[in-house]
Each structure stands twice: as structure tokens, then as C-alpha cells.
Design a protein around this motif. Structure first.
Motif, short mmCIF file in Angstrom:
data_model
loop_
_atom_site.label_atom_id
_atom_site.label_comp_id
_atom_site.label_asym_id
_atom_site.label_seq_id
_atom_site.Cartn_x
_atom_site.Cartn_y
_atom_site.Cartn_z
N LEU A 159 68.89 69.94 24.84
CA LEU A 159 67.59 69.93 25.36
C LEU A 159 67.34 71.35 26.31
N GLY A 160 68.53 71.32 27.02
CA GLY A 160 68.55 72.60 28.35
C GLY A 160 68.06 72.26 29.54
N LEU A 161 67.52 73.04 30.07
CA LEU A 161 66.86 72.92 31.35
C LEU A 161 65.68 72.35 31.60
N GLU A 162 65.54 71.26 32.35
CA GLU A 162 64.21 70.36 32.51
C GLU A 162 63.40 71.21 33.41
N TYR A 163 62.00 71.18 33.12
CA TYR A 163 61.07 71.77 34.08
C TYR A 163 60.04 70.55 34.37
N GLN A 164 59.50 70.62 35.48
CA GLN A 164 58.41 69.46 35.82
C GLN A 164 57.34 70.42 36.29
N GLN A 165 55.92 69.58 36.06
CA GLN A 165 54.75 70.19 36.49
C GLN A 165 54.15 69.56 37.71
N ASP A 166 53.05 70.04 38.38
CA ASP A 166 52.53 69.39 39.52
C ASP A 166 51.59 68.30 39.06
N GLU A 167 50.89 68.48 37.86
CA GLU A 167 49.78 67.80 37.31
C GLU A 167 50.08 67.71 35.80
N LEU A 168 49.20 66.63 35.30
CA LEU A 168 49.36 66.70 33.65
C LEU A 168 48.14 67.43 33.08
N SER A 169 48.42 68.10 32.04
CA SER A 169 47.40 68.85 31.41
C SER A 169 46.22 68.35 30.62
N SER A 170 45.14 68.70 30.18
CA SER A 170 44.31 67.98 29.41
C SER A 170 45.03 67.47 27.92
N PHE A 181 47.51 62.93 24.88
CA PHE A 181 48.70 62.41 24.23
C PHE A 181 49.04 61.12 25.22
N GLN A 182 48.72 60.99 26.33
CA GLN A 182 49.27 59.81 27.00
C GLN A 182 48.05 58.76 26.70
#
Length: 327
Positions: A193-204, A209-210
Motif C-alpha cells: 500500500l505504500g506511504l500512509e497519509y492522514q487528514q485533519d478532518e473527514l470529507s463529506s 461512506f462512514q
């Protein structure tokens, strides 16, 4: 009495001879490739791109880079809404199923179901409901219970006998990262999968999908140029084999290079802090013809179709079911 809905699954091979069926959402990635004068060349080139990318990632015991090929199936899910077995099936979802052929051993290895995700009800929510709700509002927001029905329908499908009879593992859906969010490299590195990234908040989309029961992680695979959003149940890193994950990466990266070249066919890779942009100018085009403006217009048409043929006619049934029959 509101009964549980019945689901029916249909399969069709996605190959260079593929022609979209009448019920196929024409904004679907694979259907777009199979239209127009260049349809067969589009399909042939896309499938070759998938195989090449698969072999580049599955490089062990693969000295010539041609050991594997990927076979794709389009999975169409219909749902019967009416009671007493009436024949009013609505085309609910379309996803892709990957299968891997080992040319060295002759073995056919089951891949991952999900990958691409297409839904008439999702078109309705994002192309009909949201624009109407946000018209003349000072800031963007979503209505109460936005995505609840779609999420419950999807979870019901995953728990259905139809799903269990056809598929052995939960789905993994791979989409583009959101251009409205900033992603930061976490330091975690997976061999496939490679390098993991994270975001500050969830998108719409993440929140949508949640409600389907799916969580999200973002990875930029080796030699990719931007992170992808992987939506899944369970444990993405432990529940699937390397070859299964590679089948999803190779398939969806190919589609994204075609449909979002500004992001996924950029001439420079994402840095430690990254925000995707469709206005990016330094990118390369594939040899595959695609009309993105038409796709946006058709999404609205198909959302309207879902409203007229599914949401409005069965509004009472769907609301009662969603409230009382949450899986």
C-alpha cells in the motif's frame, strides 16, 4: 409489515469486448471507456495498463514482469422493493471484482470485490439533495439524516445471503483523495500500500461512506504520485493478501490516471504535506479518450432518475424500513 429487501447479483466480464448493458450507470468508470469510436482501443489500453501496474508491484519471482494478468467482473446489484415478490427490481449498486491469473502456475486467484463504487442513490444524494439543500445558503452543510438510507441499504446488502453466497471477504472501495482536504504523511509504510497519509478532518465522502459502515485510510503505493482513499471493514492491512491489495491498486490507479490525470498522472509525486488539485497543470495524459464534463452532467441526470423511479415511488416504504430495519 415492512420486509427485508431482496438483492440479486449479476456478473459480466469487463474485457476489450465489453458493451454496457441498458441498466448500467453510464457515468460508471468502465462504461465510459466502452463508448464512442475508440471504445475497443480504450478498453485494450486500460486493461494493459492494469496488467503492467500489477506486475510492477508484484515484482518478486517475476523477472520478466509478465507473470500476472488481472481479470475484471462488473458486479451489478439489483434490489426488489415491493412486497410479495413483485418484479420491480431497481439497479442499486455496481462494483468491480478482481481476479488474478498466475501465468506461471496457471492458478486463478480470487481478488477483491468493491474497487470502483457506483450508486444511483449516491448520485441522488450528491447531485440532487445537496444542491437543493445548499441553494442560497451562506455556507455548505448537509441535511439531517443525509446518507442514512443509502448507508442502511449498503449494510443490508453486505449482510444478505446474496453477498455471502458470492463473496468471501468484505469489500474494499478505492477512490480519489478529496481535493478539499490536506493530507500529511504519517511515517507508516506498508510494503504494498505504500506511504500512509492522514487528514485533519473527514470529507463529506468519508462521512457518507462512514454511514455505509466503512472506515477510511489513505495510502500512496510505491511509484504512485498521490494517495488514494481506501474504504473498508475490519483490518485493511491484515485481512487481505498482497496480491489482493495489488489487484485493487492496479485497477483503480489506472482508472484514476485516466479520469483525474491532474492528480494521479502528475509529473511529480506528493510531498509530506499534500492537497490534491484538479487545477494542477504539470501532468501527463493517457492515450485513452474520456469526457469528464459529460460525466458530471450525467450524474445529475441519473440522480434525477433515482428520485423519480426509486425515492419518490417508495418513499414511505424506504423511510419505514430505514428507521426499523437498520442492519
Amino acid at each position: 409489515m415492512i420486509r427485508d429487501f431482496n438483492f440479486n447479483i449479476k456478473r459480466i466480464s469487463f474485457d476489450e469486448d465489453y458493451c454496457p448493458s441498458e441498466n448500467t450507470r453510464i457515468t460508471t468508470n468502465f462504461a465510459n471507456l466502452a463508448r464512442g469510436e475508440n471504445r475497443q482501443e480504450n478498453l485494450r489500453n486500460a486493461l494493459k495498463m492494469i496488467d503492467n501496474r500489477f506486475n510492477a508491484l508484484a515484482h518478486w519471482d517475476n523477472p520478466e514482469g509478465d507473470r500476472y494478468s488481472v481479470e475484471l467482473e462488473i458486479i451489478s446489484v439489483e434490489m426488489n422493493v415491493g412486497a410479495e415478490g413483485s418484479n420491480d427490481a431497481f439497479p442499486l449498486i455496481e462494483i468491480l471484482k478482481t481476479n488474478i491469473v498466475d501465468q506461471k502456475t496457471g492458478e486463478r486467484i480470487e481478488g477483491i470485490v468493491g474497487n470502483n463504487f457506483s450508486s444511483y442513490v449516491r448520485d441522488y444524494d450528491f447531485s440532487v439533495v445537496l444542491p437543493k439543500y445548499n441553494k442560497d445558503r451562506p455556507g455548505f452543510s448537509t441535511p439531517e439524516n443525509f446518507g442514512d438510507l443509502h448507508g442502511n441499504l449498503f449494510k443490508s446488502f453486505l449482510k444478505s445471503n446474496a453477498y455471502k453466497e458470492h463473496f468471501h471477504k468484505p469489500p474494499v472501495i478505492c477512490l480519489s483523495a478529496s481535493s478539499s482536504k490536506t493530507y500529511r504523511r504519517s511515517g507508516n509504510h506498508h510494503p504494498v500500500l505504500g506511504l500512509e497519509y492522514q487528514q485533519d478532518e473527514l470529507s463529506s465522502t468519508d462521512l457518507y461512506f462512514q454511514k455505509m459502515g466503512l472506515q477510511v485510510r489513505f495510502f500512496m503505493p510505491p511509484n504512485s504520485v498521490a494517495p488514494f482513499a481506501f474504504y473498508f471493514l475490519g483490518d485493511l492491512l491484515d485481512d487481505y493478501t498482497n496480491l489482493e491489495l495489488i489487484s485493487t491498486i492496479s485497477t483503480m490507479e489506472t482508472f484514476q490516471k485516466i479520469y483525474r490525470p491532474e492528480i494521479y498522472n502528475a509529473n511529480s509525486a506528493a510531498g509530506a504535506c499534500y492537497q490534491p488539485s484538479l487545477k494542477h497543470q504539470d501532468y501527463s495524459l493517457t492515450r485513452i479518450v474520456y469526457d469528464r464534463e459529460e460525466r458530471s452532467r450525467l450524474a445529475v441526470e441519473q440522480g434525477t432518475f433515482a428520485e423519480e423511479h426509486f425515492i419518490k415511488p417508495y418513499k414511505s416504504i424506504l423511510e419505514q424500513w430505514s428507521a426499523k430495519h437498520v442492519p
